[in-house]
Write a protein that holds these residues in place. Structure first.
Motif, mmCIF file in Angstrom:
data_model
loop_
_atom_site.group_PDB
_atom_site.id
_atom_site.type_symbol
_atom_site.label_atom_id
_atom_site.label_comp_id
_atom_site.label_asym_id
_atom_site.label_seq_id
_atom_site.Cartn_x
_atom_site.Cartn_y
_atom_site.Cartn_z
ATOM 1 N N LYS A 1 34.737 66.032 53.094
ATOM 2 C CA LYS A 1 35.058 64.799 53.819
ATOM 3 C C LYS A 1 33.763 64.054 54.111
ATOM 4 C CE LYS A 1 35.377 66.551 58.554
ATOM 5 N NZ LYS A 1 36.037 66.825 59.754
ATOM 6 N N GLU A 2 33.903 62.779 54.451
ATOM 7 C CA GLU A 2 32.725 62.022 54.865
ATOM 8 C C GLU A 2 33.140 60.872 55.760
ATOM 9 O OE1 GLU A 2 30.398 59.967 51.752
ATOM 10 O OE2 GLU A 2 31.999 60.511 50.377
ATOM 11 N N ASP A 3 32.187 60.432 56.590
ATOM 12 C CA ASP A 3 32.402 59.236 57.398
ATOM 13 C C ASP A 3 31.124 58.413 57.316
ATOM 14 O OD1 ASP A 3 30.564 60.428 59.185
ATOM 15 O OD2 ASP A 3 32.172 61.458 60.246
ATOM 16 N N ASP A 4 30.962 57.413 58.182
ATOM 17 C CA ASP A 4 29.783 56.539 58.073
ATOM 18 C C ASP A 4 28.475 57.312 58.263
ATOM 19 O OD1 ASP A 4 31.462 54.525 57.652
ATOM 20 O OD2 ASP A 4 31.329 53.653 59.678
ATOM 21 N N LEU A 5 28.516 58.338 59.105
ATOM 22 C CA LEU A 5 27.273 59.024 59.475
ATOM 23 C C LEU A 5 27.033 60.337 58.724
ATOM 24 C CD1 LEU A 5 27.360 58.629 63.366
ATOM 25 C CD2 LEU A 5 26.066 57.280 61.694
ATOM 26 N N HIS A 6 28.127 61.000 58.345
ATOM 27 C CA HIS A 6 27.962 62.368 57.833
ATOM 28 C C HIS A 6 28.709 62.607 56.531
ATOM 29 C CE1 HIS A 6 27.464 62.979 62.295
ATOM 30 N NE2 HIS A 6 26.311 63.376 61.797
ATOM 31 N N VAL A 7 28.206 63.598 55.797
ATOM 32 C CA VAL A 7 28.946 64.105 54.649
ATOM 33 C C VAL A 7 29.113 65.614 54.865
ATOM 34 C CG1 VAL A 7 26.792 64.278 53.307
ATOM 35 C CG2 VAL A 7 28.959 64.276 52.118
ATOM 36 N N TYR A 8 30.317 66.103 54.553
ATOM 37 C CA TYR A 8 30.630 67.529 54.744
ATOM 38 C C TYR A 8 30.748 68.169 53.367
ATOM 39 C CZ TYR A 8 31.697 66.349 59.580
ATOM 40 O OH TYR A 8 31.602 65.918 60.882
ATOM 41 N N LEU A 9 29.904 69.148 53.121
ATOM 42 C CA LEU A 9 29.860 69.779 51.801
ATOM 43 C C LEU A 9 30.237 71.247 51.902
ATOM 44 C CD1 LEU A 9 26.415 68.581 50.387
ATOM 45 C CD2 LEU A 9 28.659 67.789 49.698
ATOM 46 N N GLU A 10 31.186 71.660 51.062
ATOM 47 C CA GLU A 10 31.495 73.092 50.996
ATOM 48 C C GLU A 10 30.742 73.675 49.806
ATOM 49 O OE1 GLU A 10 35.619 74.243 51.274
ATOM 50 O OE2 GLU A 10 35.148 76.256 50.546
ATOM 51 N N VAL A 11 29.919 74.675 50.090
ATOM 52 C CA VAL A 11 29.004 75.198 49.075
ATOM 53 C C VAL A 11 29.306 76.669 48.822
ATOM 54 C CG1 VAL A 11 26.561 75.509 48.487
ATOM 55 C CG2 VAL A 11 27.257 73.559 49.892
ATOM 56 N N GLY A 12 29.500 77.021 47.559
ATOM 57 C CA GLY A 12 29.821 78.395 47.174
ATOM 58 C C GLY A 12 28.694 79.354 47.527
ATOM 59 N N LYS B 1 18.246 64.689 46.636
ATOM 60 C CA LYS B 1 18.547 63.720 45.576
ATOM 61 C C LYS B 1 19.593 62.698 46.045
ATOM 62 C CE LYS B 1 19.544 63.922 40.712
ATOM 63 N NZ LYS B 1 20.447 64.686 39.873
ATOM 64 N N ASN B 2 20.517 63.164 46.878
ATOM 65 C CA ASN B 2 21.569 62.273 47.379
ATOM 66 C C ASN B 2 21.191 61.596 48.705
ATOM 67 O OD1 ASN B 2 24.122 62.438 45.635
ATOM 68 N ND2 ASN B 2 23.417 64.558 45.757
ATOM 69 N N SER B 3 19.952 61.816 49.159
ATOM 70 C CA SER B 3 19.443 61.226 50.413
ATOM 71 C C SER B 3 20.224 61.671 51.650
ATOM 72 C CB SER B 3 19.452 59.690 50.337
ATOM 73 O OG SER B 3 18.708 59.276 49.244
ATOM 74 N N TRP B 4 20.682 62.917 51.644
ATOM 75 C CA TRP B 4 21.350 63.455 52.826
ATOM 76 C C TRP B 4 20.363 64.369 53.566
ATOM 77 C CZ3 TRP B 4 25.565 65.107 48.938
ATOM 78 C CH2 TRP B 4 26.389 64.011 48.640
ATOM 79 N N GLY B 5 20.257 64.153 54.868
ATOM 80 C CA GLY B 5 19.289 64.922 55.659
ATOM 81 C C GLY B 5 19.921 66.135 56.312
ATOM 82 N N GLY B 6 19.069 67.113 56.670
ATOM 83 C CA GLY B 6 19.546 68.284 57.418
ATOM 84 C C GLY B 6 18.894 69.570 56.974
ATOM 85 N N VAL B 7 18.662 69.707 55.640
ATOM 86 C CA VAL B 7 18.141 71.001 55.174
ATOM 87 C C VAL B 7 16.792 70.896 54.459
ATOM 88 C CG1 VAL B 7 20.346 72.236 55.064
ATOM 89 C CG2 VAL B 7 19.635 70.855 53.119
ATOM 90 N N VAL B 8 16.222 69.686 54.425
ATOM 91 C CA VAL B 8 14.995 69.531 53.626
ATOM 92 C C VAL B 8 13.869 70.455 54.103
ATOM 93 C CG1 VAL B 8 14.102 67.556 54.949
ATOM 94 C CG2 VAL B 8 13.418 67.870 52.573
ATOM 95 N N ASN B 9 13.795 70.719 55.436
ATOM 96 C CA ASN B 9 12.724 71.606 55.933
ATOM 97 C C ASN B 9 12.886 73.037 55.422
ATOM 98 O OD1 ASN B 9 12.510 69.252 57.494
ATOM 99 N ND2 ASN B 9 11.573 70.360 59.177
ATOM 100 N N ASP C 1 23.389 64.542 57.281
ATOM 101 C CA ASP C 1 23.263 63.179 57.828
ATOM 102 C C ASP C 1 23.027 62.158 56.730
ATOM 103 O OD1 ASP C 1 23.419 64.075 60.453
ATOM 104 O OD2 ASP C 1 21.285 64.623 60.429
ATOM 105 N N LYS C 2 23.809 61.075 56.784
ATOM 106 C CA LYS C 2 23.564 60.001 55.814
ATOM 107 C C LYS C 2 22.347 59.162 56.220
ATOM 108 C CE LYS C 2 28.134 59.447 53.863
ATOM 109 N NZ LYS C 2 29.325 58.603 53.776
ATOM 110 N N ASN C 3 22.048 59.131 57.537
ATOM 111 C CA ASN C 3 20.830 58.441 58.003
ATOM 112 C C ASN C 3 19.918 59.490 58.624
ATOM 113 O OD1 ASN C 3 22.021 55.827 57.496
ATOM 114 N ND2 ASN C 3 23.301 56.301 59.274
ATOM 115 N N PRO C 4 19.193 60.213 57.800
ATOM 116 C CA PRO C 4 18.503 61.393 58.321
ATOM 117 C C PRO C 4 17.446 61.086 59.374
ATOM 118 C CG PRO C 4 18.088 61.094 55.953
ATOM 119 C CD PRO C 4 19.015 60.018 56.362
#
Ligand code: EPU
Length: 336
Positions: free
Chosen positions: A78-89, A103-111, A186-189
């Motif tokens: 799912k996604e909304d204006d601020l977030h994207v929810y990814l299910e990862v195997g 690559k998709n410009s989503w923030g949260g795990v880059v560190n 986060d879509k706006n990290p």
């Protein structure tokens, strides 16, 4: 599912220990795993589930069945204006997932770039680096109950996350297998650069964005941590110990430069790498096991080391830290 008898574990542990297992079984979906768990072979033998083997140390051959997931999906649920929810195997290589988010410009795990291992294990271990822990972005964890083969979803709260810790390492150890993890990105990290000199290092590589942060963290890690493809290791061998404020104050009087991180009003965390270096272990070797010369928290296989040799070195280090600082170092690596 794929079953291999008398399998070598050499390519399934980053320490490069040449152990074997009676059976090695791979499954590629949650329902495939449910079938595997009902096999007599699995029910009647000792069972161990592994990820990419980047946090374990085989002391002997494994008498039983080792399970490994090959669940490789990444799905936007799912996604909304601020977030994207990814299910990862569970079997998605952690850093491939990080690269995909950047690559998709989503923030949260880059560190958490370049941390070895697979996504399922990340949610057991609560991997962390540079001021971020994976529990910051986990929404829920999908699992299969080993005993009943039923699926169960754990919310973030139910996972009881702590420093390199979760319910799956404690009261539910060996009871559930993680099949996928749901992350909220986060879509706006908002960038988290408070760790030591991270921001200054990033700025040397250009303006602050996900790509430069990823490049900087990869550079830092590659400069300090040995590449397991070349030198067997499992990253940090020990956890950074958390000690009482009173104990810390006594140590600080004796060692004014002791580095420390605030944990709470009553506790401080001390970098184990510093303690080990102070005791003179950095770059030392015993037999084929050694302490990495650039980061004392990492024990390395200098070629053909046995699990027992690695443990012997670890125990010598633990004894010397206990004697010098009165601190008990706990292994982060799992002994099998
Ligand atoms: N230090 C030394 N000598 C050493 C190593 C470290 O004096 O040989 C001191 C320095 O003062 C340094 C401080 O320790 O400033 C911290 O060192 P570093 O930034 O390398 O981090 P760390 O605390 O040793 C932890 C994680 C790493 C993670 C880094 C960066 C644990 C057990 N380890 O190490 O995680 O990459 O922070 O956030 O918490 C891993 O878990 O496998 C891992 C590599």
């Amino acid at each position: 599912m794929k079953i291999t008898q008398n399998a070598s574990l050499l390519s399934f542990n980053t320490f490069g220990i040449n152990a074997r297992t009676d059976y090695y079984i791979e499954y590629d979906s949650s329902s495939d795993l449910q079938t595997v768990l009902q096999l007599e072979l699995v029910k009647s033998n000792k069972m161990l589930h592994i990820g990419s083997g980047s946090n374990l140390l085989f002391l002997t051959d494994f008498k039983g069945v080792i399970l490994h997931s090959t669940i490789q999906s990444i799905e936007i649920v799912k996604e909304d204006d601020l977030h994207v929810y990814l299910e990862v195997g569970s079997s998605v290589v952690w850093d491939d997932f990080v690269a995909y988010t950047v690559k998709n410009s989503w923030g949260g795990v880059v560190n958490l770039s370049l941390i070895p291992g697979e996504t399922g294990a990340s949610a057991v271990q609560n991997i962390g680096a540079y001021g971020v822990e994976v529990c910051d972005v986990i929404v829920e964890v999908k699992t299969v109950d080993i005993e009943t083969s039923q699926t169960r979803i754990f919310s973030n709260i139910e996972c009881k996350y702590g420093y390199r810790d979760s319910i799956f390492k404690n009261e539910l150890k060996g009871k559930y297998i993680i099949t996928s993890v749901l992350f909220r990105l986060d879509k706006n990290p908002a960038f988290k650069l408070i760790y030591q000199h991270l921001e200054a290092e990033v700025l040397k590589n250009g303006e602050i964005n996900l790509q430069t942060i990823r490049k900087t963290i990869i550079d830092i890690r590659e400069s300090k941590l040995p590449d397991p493809k070349i030198t067997g290791n499992a990253g940090s061998f020990f956890m950074n110990p958390i000690i009482s404020k009173n104990h810390f104050k006594l140590l600080q009087e004796k060692y004014p430069l002791i580095p420390h991180y605030f944990v709470s009003d009553t506790e401080e965390k001390i970098p184990a790498g510093w303690l080990i270096e102070q005791c003179g272990w950095k770059g030392k070797r015993i037999g084929n096991a050694g302490v990495h010369e650039k980061q004392a928290l990492v024990i390395v296989n200098l070629g053909g080391a046995t699990g027992a040799e690695i443990v012997y070195l670890a125990e010598q280090i633990q004894a010397s830290i206990k004697e010098t600082f009165g601190i008990v170092l706990k292994a982060e690596v799992n002994y099998i």
